[in-house]
Scaffold this motif. Structure first.
Motif, PDB file in Angstrom:
ATOM      1  N   UNK A   1      16.910   4.802  60.906  1.00 21.62           N
ATOM      2  CA  UNK A   1      15.793   4.762  59.957  1.00 21.62           C
ATOM      3  C   UNK A   1      16.209   3.959  58.737  1.00 21.62           C
ATOM      4  N   UNK A   2      15.220   3.397  58.069  1.00 22.41           N
ATOM      5  CA  UNK A   2      15.472   2.694  56.809  1.00 22.41           C
ATOM      6  C   UNK A   2      14.232   2.804  55.947  1.00 22.41           C
ATOM      7  N   UNK A   3      14.434   2.605  54.670  1.00 25.63           N
ATOM      8  CA  UNK A   3      13.352   2.756  53.706  1.00 25.63           C
ATOM      9  C   UNK A   3      13.316   1.568  52.767  1.00 25.63           C
ATOM     10  N   UNK A   4      12.128   1.067  52.517  1.00 24.65           N
ATOM     11  CA  UNK A   4      11.940   0.018  51.536  1.00 24.65           C
ATOM     12  C   UNK A   4      10.948   0.463  50.481  1.00 24.65           C
ATOM     13  N   UNK A   5      11.093  -0.067  49.298  1.00 30.73           N
ATOM     14  CA  UNK A   5      10.158   0.203  48.207  1.00 30.73           C
ATOM     15  C   UNK A   5       8.920  -0.664  48.432  1.00 30.73           C
ATOM     16  N   UNK A   6       7.739  -0.040  48.537  1.00 32.42           N
ATOM     17  CA  UNK A   6       6.513  -0.794  48.793  1.00 32.42           C
ATOM     18  C   UNK A   6       6.333  -1.901  47.761  1.00 32.42           C
ATOM     19  N   UNK A   7       6.678  -1.630  46.519  1.00 30.74           N
ATOM     20  CA  UNK A   7       6.517  -2.628  45.454  1.00 30.74           C
ATOM     21  C   UNK A   7       7.309  -3.909  45.737  1.00 30.74           C
TER      22      UNK A   7
ATOM     23  N   UNK B   1      12.314  -7.872  40.834  1.00 34.31           N
ATOM     24  CA  UNK B   1      10.948  -7.526  40.423  1.00 34.31           C
ATOM     25  C   UNK B   1      10.595  -8.048  39.038  1.00 34.31           C
ATOM     26  N   UNK B   2      11.607  -8.363  38.238  1.00 32.04           N
ATOM     27  CA  UNK B   2      11.353  -8.796  36.873  1.00 32.04           C
ATOM     28  C   UNK B   2      11.172  -7.631  35.914  1.00 32.04           C
ATOM     29  N   UNK B   3      11.419  -6.430  36.392  1.00 36.62           N
ATOM     30  CA  UNK B   3      11.342  -5.216  35.586  1.00 36.62           C
ATOM     31  C   UNK B   3      11.967  -4.084  36.377  1.00 36.62           C
ATOM     32  N   UNK B   4      12.306  -3.012  35.690  1.00 40.88           N
ATOM     33  CA  UNK B   4      12.822  -1.826  36.367  1.00 40.88           C
ATOM     34  C   UNK B   4      11.628  -0.972  36.793  1.00 40.88           C
ATOM     35  N   UNK B   5      11.501  -0.706  38.087  1.00 36.50           N
ATOM     36  CA  UNK B   5      10.340   0.064  38.538  1.00 36.50           C
ATOM     37  C   UNK B   5      10.420   1.525  38.121  1.00 36.50           C
ATOM     38  N   UNK B   6       9.240   2.136  37.950  1.00 35.67           N
ATOM     39  CA  UNK B   6       9.149   3.582  37.758  1.00 35.67           C
ATOM     40  C   UNK B   6       9.287   4.197  39.142  1.00 35.67           C
TER      41      UNK B   6
ATOM     42  N   UNK C   1       7.071  -9.609  46.894  1.00 35.12           N
ATOM     43  CA  UNK C   1       7.518 -10.745  47.717  1.00 35.12           C
ATOM     44  C   UNK C   1       6.374 -11.373  48.503  1.00 35.12           C
ATOM     45  N   UNK C   2       5.192 -10.734  48.486  1.00 39.45           N
ATOM     46  CA  UNK C   2       4.068 -11.240  49.248  1.00 39.45           C
ATOM     47  C   UNK C   2       4.240 -11.038  50.744  1.00 39.45           C
ATOM     48  N   UNK C   3       5.019 -10.033  51.124  1.00 43.54           N
ATOM     49  CA  UNK C   3       5.289  -9.752  52.536  1.00 43.54           C
ATOM     50  C   UNK C   3       4.431  -8.592  53.012  1.00 43.54           C
ATOM     51  N   UNK C   4       3.965  -8.706  54.236  1.00 46.87           N
ATOM     52  CA  UNK C   4       3.210  -7.618  54.845  1.00 46.87           C
ATOM     53  C   UNK C   4       4.155  -6.469  55.182  1.00 46.87           C
ATOM     54  N   UNK C   5       3.633  -5.266  55.134  1.00 50.08           N
ATOM     55  CA  UNK C   5       4.401  -4.110  55.580  1.00 50.08           C
ATOM     56  C   UNK C   5       4.618  -4.279  57.082  1.00 50.08           C
TER      57      UNK C   5
END
Length: 140
Positions: free
Chosen positions: A32-38, A115-120, A43-47
């Motif tokens: 299993x692996x996990x990615x941040x949806x943001x 991302x250009x910022x630290x995500x919440x 990146x303009x990538x589809x899930x």
């Protein structure tokens, strides 16, 4: 289809963390692996979708193993259960340990720079939870 025809997937950032992840896929510990949806959105990538195959790259950028996604869900972090956390193959004892590690990674300098910022990041942060199976080792 050879791995040269597949989209690529990179775990974490190049170095020991990625190398441990690739090895855990190769030895069957990581399913299993996990990615941040943001990150996908930025990146303009589809899930990704179940059935897709990826060539997982090692720290040198070479294909190391091919995986096929068997289940993909976009869920809030709080919905990750102990079974999924353990399937990540990183030694997480439970979902709480998984969440703490992923919150730290998603707030890391590398992710913030991308991302250009630290995500919440917290319980309601959407992640792409993916289960997969290894379908081939590409390393010699």
């Amino acid at each position: 289809m050879g791995h040269d025809d597949l989209p690529t997937l990179e775990l974490a950032f190049p170095g020991p963390e990625r190398d441990r992840g690739v090895a855990a896929i190769q030895n069957g510990q990581k399913t299993a692996l996990t990615g941040l949806l943001e990150i996908y959105e930025h990146a303009g990538e589809a899930v990704p979708a179940a059935g897709q195959r990826f060539a997982v790259l090692d720290s040198e950028g070479s294909p190391a193993v091919t995986i096929e996604l068997v289940d993909v869900r976009v869920v809030p972090m709080k919905e990750i259960d102990d079974d999924f956390a353990r399937a990540e193959g990183r030694g997480y004892r439970d979902a709480a340990a998984w969440q703490a590690a992923h919150e730290e990674f998603f707030r890391s300098a590398g992710v913030s720079e991308f991302l250009g910022r630290t995500p919440d990041v917290g319980d309601d942060t959407l992640v792409v939870a993916q289960r997969f199976r290894a379908v081939g080792t590409d390393a010699p």
